[in-house]
Enzyme design. Structure first.
Site, short mmCIF file in Angstrom:
data_model
loop_
_atom_site.label_atom_id
_atom_site.label_comp_id
_atom_site.label_asym_id
_atom_site.label_seq_id
_atom_site.Cartn_x
_atom_site.Cartn_y
_atom_site.Cartn_z
CB SER A 15 -0.95 0.00 1.20
OG SER A 15 -0.23 0.05 2.41
CE LYS A 32 -3.26 1.40 5.09
NZ LYS A 32 -3.06 0.91 3.72
#
Length: 812
Positions: free
Chosen positions: A689, A732
């Site tokens: 990611s 996140k």
């Protein structure tokens, strides 16, 4: 008194003449037949006078049965008209005034009229004559009557066996019929009816019919008596042997309560609602226990087994609460936020209210530590009205921990599942399986495989524990499991409904601190609310500068520290109250542990803020890149794992393939080395990611264009420059908010996940979905690189290999 007139005695063929005058002796509860010798006890005055009268003349008297035995002085119409003329053989006066008399019946007689005599009963009667009948038919009947009578006497213990011998010697069939009739156990009206019948054939037929019916009844009675007698003998024998055993055990010094314990276990088996299989097993074990000495080792094993079998709940259920409003209130009161989990519980209760056939759900709460997974399970139990039991699976490596040990092993016990059910005392508790992702596996077996049966609604109705060896129904149990990660075997994961619990936002933590943590600290430290208070600004500073976590455990510890220091200060300085504000917070908790919202002071070349997901929530990930003279090598450091290294290789290849678009001269790749580092070096890192962050860092290093300091990004990159979706978006974004960054780039395909993000997070962040690397660079770099024109050289350079810390090459 005048003498008594009488007819000539009648036999088989005698005929009667005119009526004779007879003294009448009324009989109670007896019918005297001709040819019978019967002793009678006479006590009534009239009857005694009648006997005295006949004893002085010819000793003949008429015996007639009275219709009501309770009548002391029966009227003429209360005496049957058919009686028996009898000879008085013997008369004996007894000391109490009564008379014992022995009479012999001679002939039937019919009373025609009673006289008016007052001192005793007197009547006119004529002897009755028997009709002529077929001798062959009567003999045939007699041959049937005699053996039946023998059988009847054998079954009826009230008749003397000598009567059978006498009856078999009788040649006069009339006498045979009367003898049999006199000994039959029939009622007085039926005997009187037999006396009234003159036909010998009819009397024999009646006697035969009655005996056959009575013999059937007597045979059944005999079987019943025999069975009852055998049962009584068996019971008496067992009682006698048990008493003997008790006496022997007492002499040997054994426990006197050994047999009492067996009786107690037997009573428990009777009262417990065991399944058919379990009841058969329990009775078999009890039978073994009875034959053992109470002090033997094997008896202890059997007793322990029966105790376990009878202690777990069989069919005992808590009444599940179906009040949806009450459930919602309980969940809201004890936990702030967690809307999706609460919604799922209320949905289950709604369905349960409509249908009792639905199986208990198996929920898996996945989230970082400290977000309230375990305490939420306790609240669910309270909201549903179920008992609460918890089993920690962290570090469990032995399959026997789940299913138990077989009884062949010394000290064997049931598994933790059955132990917890015994503790719950109900068959439908809420069963929390904590830390299901922490189970291990070794040579003793795989406990996660054993859990497959427990957590499968189609199988757990017949859960078999190795120790119990009988099936136990777990289908009514509501299982809730918790885990920090999805690192769970796929078959086990497939059986559970996953509910993700991400970290809390700053506002949610503040509410939790005010509603739960602060009141708990005040109560635990014996403080009064007026003695200790913390301002909202102080709590917010604790959250920002003294904790950095997805949950609230560290926050709780810091609040407890404040309470401890407040108690100490109150006792030392005799202060009446302590108030914590953002101004004096550092006096109690020390220097700030974390920076909040303090991003780098200026935009820098090669420094990019990425986003990572960990077991404890989301984290900011700083990616640094530098360029130096060299031979085209690329080095990566920071304890990176294979997937992240491959992501850096893909990013480097993409940048090199589009070099002229970014204003980079291709020969530069052969003359410079690039080093990418991801702090902190001690923390292992993996995953794709950070791909777009790597591209941004490499482009920034090669072009010298700084990266904006107030932007973070996440997304996987392909060799074609597409941005692919990632997981853990909520965690996140929460990390971005905690870090004080205002703008975040996310993959466009993750835009749909924003619906599950709390509004206060979305309102405080500028979230930009991107689909291509070009869009990323447009937002991330201070200025856009300008494309250049470049002619391909004759010898194109090779793509530089990527090296890790040890310098080993990694092929692209």
């Amino acid at each position: 008194m005048t003498g008594i007139e009488q007819k000539t005695p009648v036999g088989g063929s005698e005929t009667g003449g005119a009526d004779g005058l007879y003294a009448v002796l009324p009989l109670r509860d007896i019918v005297v037949f001709p040819h019978m010798i019967v002793p009678l006890f006479v006590g009534r005055e009239k009857s005694i006078r009648a006997l005295e009268e006949v004893m002085g003349v010819d000793k003949q008297i008429l015996l007639a049965t009275q219709k009501n035995a309770a009548d002391d002085d029966p009227a003429p119409d209360a005496i049957y008209e058919i009686g028996t003329i009898a000879n008085v053989l013997q008369l004996l006066k007894l000391p109490d005034g009564t008379v014992k008399v022995l009479v012999e019946g001679t002939a039937r007689a019919k009373i025609s009229k009673f006289t008016d005599r007052e001192d005793y009963h007197e009547a006119y009667a004529a002897a009755l004559q028997e009709p002529e009948e077929d001798a062959v038919e009567i003999e045939a009947l007699a041959r049937s009557v005699v053996p039946d009578f023998e059988n009847y006497v054998k079954l009826n213990k009230k008749i003397s066996p000598e009567v059978v011998g006498a009856a078999s010697q009788i040649d006069d069939y009339s006498k045979l019929a009367d003898t049999v009739a006199s000994h039959l156990a029939i009622k007085i009206p039926e005997k009187q009816e037999m006396l009234s019948v003159l036909s010998v054939r009819e009397r024999l037929e009646k006697a035969l019919s009655f005996m056959e019916a009575e013999i059937s009844v007597l045979q059944v009675e005999k079987r019943i008596r025999s069975r009852v007698k055998r049962q009584m003998e068996k019971t008496q024998r067992e009682y006698y042997l048990n008493e003997q055993m008790k006496a022997i055990q007492k002499e040997l010094g054994d426990s006197e309560d050994g047999r009492d314990e067996v009786a107690e276990i037997e009573e428990r088996i009777t009262k417990t609602k065991l399944s058919k299989e379990a009841r058969e097993k329990a009775l078999a074990e009890l039978k073994k226990l009875r034959s053992m000495s109470p002090m033997s080792a094997e008896a202890t094993v059997v007793r322990n087994y029966l105790d376990w079998l009878l202690s777990i709940p069989w069919g005992k259920k808590s009444k599940v609460k179906q009040d949806l409003n009450f459930a919602q209130e309980v969940l809201d009161a004890e936990h702030f936020g967690l809307g999706k989990v609460k919604e799922r519980i209320v949905e289950y209760l709604a369905v349960q209210a409509r249908s009792t056939k639905i199986k208990g759900p198996i929920l898996c709460l996945v989230g970082p530590p400290g977000v309230g997974k375990t305490s939420l399970a306790r609240s669910i139990a309270k909201a549903t009205g179920r008992e609460y039991v918890r089993m920690s699976l962290g570090g469990v490596r032995d399959e026997a921990e789940i299913r138990g040990h077989r009884r062949t092993y010394i000290g064997s016990m049931p598994g933790k599942v059955i132990q917890s059910m015994k503790k719950a005392k109900k068959s439908n508790p809420l069963f929390l399986l904590d830390e299901i992702d922490k189970m291990g596996q070794d040579f003793r077996g795989d406990p996660s495989s054993a859990m497959l049966e427990v957590l499968d609604p189609e199988q757990n109705a017949t859960f078999m524990d190795h120790y119990l060896e009988v099936e136990y129904d777990l289908s009514n149990v509501m299982f809730v499991t918790t885990a920090n990660t999805m690192n769970i075997p796929v078959p086990l994961l497939d059986r559970m409904e996953i509910i993700r619990i991400a970290g809390y936002t700053e506002d949610e933590k503040l509410e939790i601190a005010k509603r739960h943590l602060l009141p708990k600290a005040i109560k635990d430290h014996a403080l009064q609310p007026k003695e200790f208070s913390v301002t909202e600004d102080a709590l917010r500073n604790v959250i920002r500068h003294y904790t950095r976590e997805a949950g609230v455990r560290s926050l709780e510890r810091e609040v407890m520290t404040l309470a401890r220091k407040a108690v100490t200060e109150i006792l030392k300085t005799k202060k009446k109250s302590v108030k914590i504000t953002d101004k004096n917070l550092s006096d109690y908790l020390g220097v700030e542990k974390f920076r909040f919202g303090q991003i780098d002071g200026e935009d820098q070349v090669g420094v990019v803020t990425g986003l990572a997901w960990t077991e404890v929530g989301g984290e900011l990930l700083t990616i640094e890149g530098v360029m130096m003279p060299g031979k085209g090598r690329m080095t990566v450091t920071g304890n990176l794992r294979d997937v992240m290294k491959e992501s850096i290789s893909a990013a480097a290849s993409y940048v090199r393939s589009r070099a002229i678009d970014f204003g980079i001269e291709p020969p530069l790749f052969d003359k410079r080395d690039i080093h990418v580092h991801v702090p902190e070096g001690a923390t292992p890192k993996d995953g794709p990611s950070a791909g777009i962050a790597m591209v941004t860092a490499i482009v920034s290093v090669l072009t010298g264009i700084p990266v904006r300091k107030d932007i973070a990004m996440t997304g996987e990159v392909t060799l074609r420059g597409r941005v692919l979706p990632i997981g853990g978006l909520k965690e996140k974004l929460l990390a971005t908010l905690r870090g004080g960054i205002k703008k975040v780039l996310i993959p466009e395909e993750n835009a749909k996940d924003l619906a599950e993000i709390p509004d206060n997070v979305k309102n405080n962040l500028e979230i930009v979905p991107v689909s291509r690397v070009g869009e990323v660079l447009k937002h991330a770099l201070v200025r856009q690189p300008e494309p250049i024109e470049w002619t391909e050289q004759e010898n194109p350079t090779a793509v530089p290999p990527v090296e890790d810390e040890a310098g080993a090459s990694l092929a692209h």
